[in-house]
Scaffold this active site. Structure first.
Site, mmCIF file in Angstrom:
data_model
loop_
_atom_site.group_PDB
_atom_site.id
_atom_site.type_symbol
_atom_site.label_atom_id
_atom_site.label_comp_id
_atom_site.label_asym_id
_atom_site.label_seq_id
_atom_site.Cartn_x
_atom_site.Cartn_y
_atom_site.Cartn_z
ATOM 1 N N PRO A 177 0.782 -1.244 0.000
ATOM 2 C CA PRO A 177 0.000 0.000 0.000
ATOM 3 C C PRO A 177 0.814 1.295 0.000
ATOM 4 C CG PRO A 177 0.157 -0.838 2.226
ATOM 5 C CD PRO A 177 0.871 -1.847 1.350
ATOM 6 N N CYS A 178 2.144 1.222 -0.164
ATOM 7 C CA CYS A 178 2.956 2.429 0.034
ATOM 8 C C CYS A 178 2.648 3.535 -0.965
ATOM 9 C CB CYS A 178 4.452 2.086 0.017
ATOM 10 S SG CYS A 178 5.031 1.365 -1.518
ATOM 11 N N HIS A 179 2.167 3.201 -2.169
ATOM 12 C CA HIS A 179 1.874 4.226 -3.175
ATOM 13 C C HIS A 179 0.374 4.478 -3.350
ATOM 14 C CE1 HIS A 179 6.071 4.286 -4.187
ATOM 15 N NE2 HIS A 179 6.067 3.022 -4.583
#
Length: 215
Positions: A166-168
């Site tokens: 989910p980092c981006h």
């Protein structure tokens, strides 16, 4: 909340809308409650999604059929040897997927977890899962393939599953949500799932696009 993110309360509200629509069209989404009073302790589940993951071509010896030729018993083997050709037989493998949509309290965005099982019930490897990603996505994600698609422990169930990191997500969702110009217009969850789901074979019917829109 930072741009491109959503709260746990909004995640649950939008999940409820998705579930109501799923019930109407009977496409199998469910809500699983494990840690009811804890943010992120409940999540969406879609089970038993069967999809082809690879197509194997086998080369076999075949005898062409010709209705005009009638072989006698003694000459049949010799004639077959002469006329034998190499034939390609395509065999498609089907894997069974289960998808979980969770809320990340660290990133304040939804996260997609999933498992893929072979026909014999054993779990597919990361390489096998990556090979099933459509070519159009593979070319764009090649440089980030092992950071975008990883194997992690399910934060609620504790079992190993694959995860779309989910980092981006917040960066990706920010312009999509700005287009609505109103938090109540359109569904963050549906927009996000329609964007990342097809990477791993999870496609929402077009009717989900109407969720959250004022009519």
């Amino acid at each position: 909340m930072a741009a491109g993110t959503l709260t746990w309360c909004r995640f649950k509200d939008e999940a409820s809308q998705l579930l109501r629509h799923s019930e109407r069209i009977k496409d199998g989404w469910e809500w699983t409650e494990v840690e009811v009073d804890q943010a992120g302790g409940s999540f969406l589940v879609k089970k038993d999604v069967v999809r082809p993951t690879s197509e194997r071509v086998c080369v076999k010896n075949c005898v062409p059929l010709d209705d005009t030729d009638v072989l006698d018993v003694e000459g049949s083997m010799e004639e077959a040897d002469i006329n034998t050709v190499q034939c390609e037989v395509k065999e498609t493998q089907y894997y069974r997927y289960q998808y979980h949509v969770l809320y990340s309290t660290s990133y304040c965005v939804p996260v997609l977890y999933f498992i893929a099982s072979r026909p014999d019930g054993s779990l597919a490897s990361l390489d096998e899962v990556w090979s099933s990603v459509p070519a159009s996505f593979q070319s764009r994600l090649q440089d980030d393939r092992w950071t975008f698609l990883t194997q992690q422990e399910h934060p609620v169930l504790g079992c190993p599953m694959f995860q779309l990191h989910p980092c981006h997500t917040a960066t990706m969702m920010q312009p999509l949500m700005q287009e609505t110009q109103d938090e109540e217009m359109g569904s963050y969850l549906v927009s996000w799932l329609s964007t990342v789901g097809p990477v791993v074979g999870l496609n929402l019917p077009l009717s989900y696009a109407h969720i959250g829109h004022v009519t």
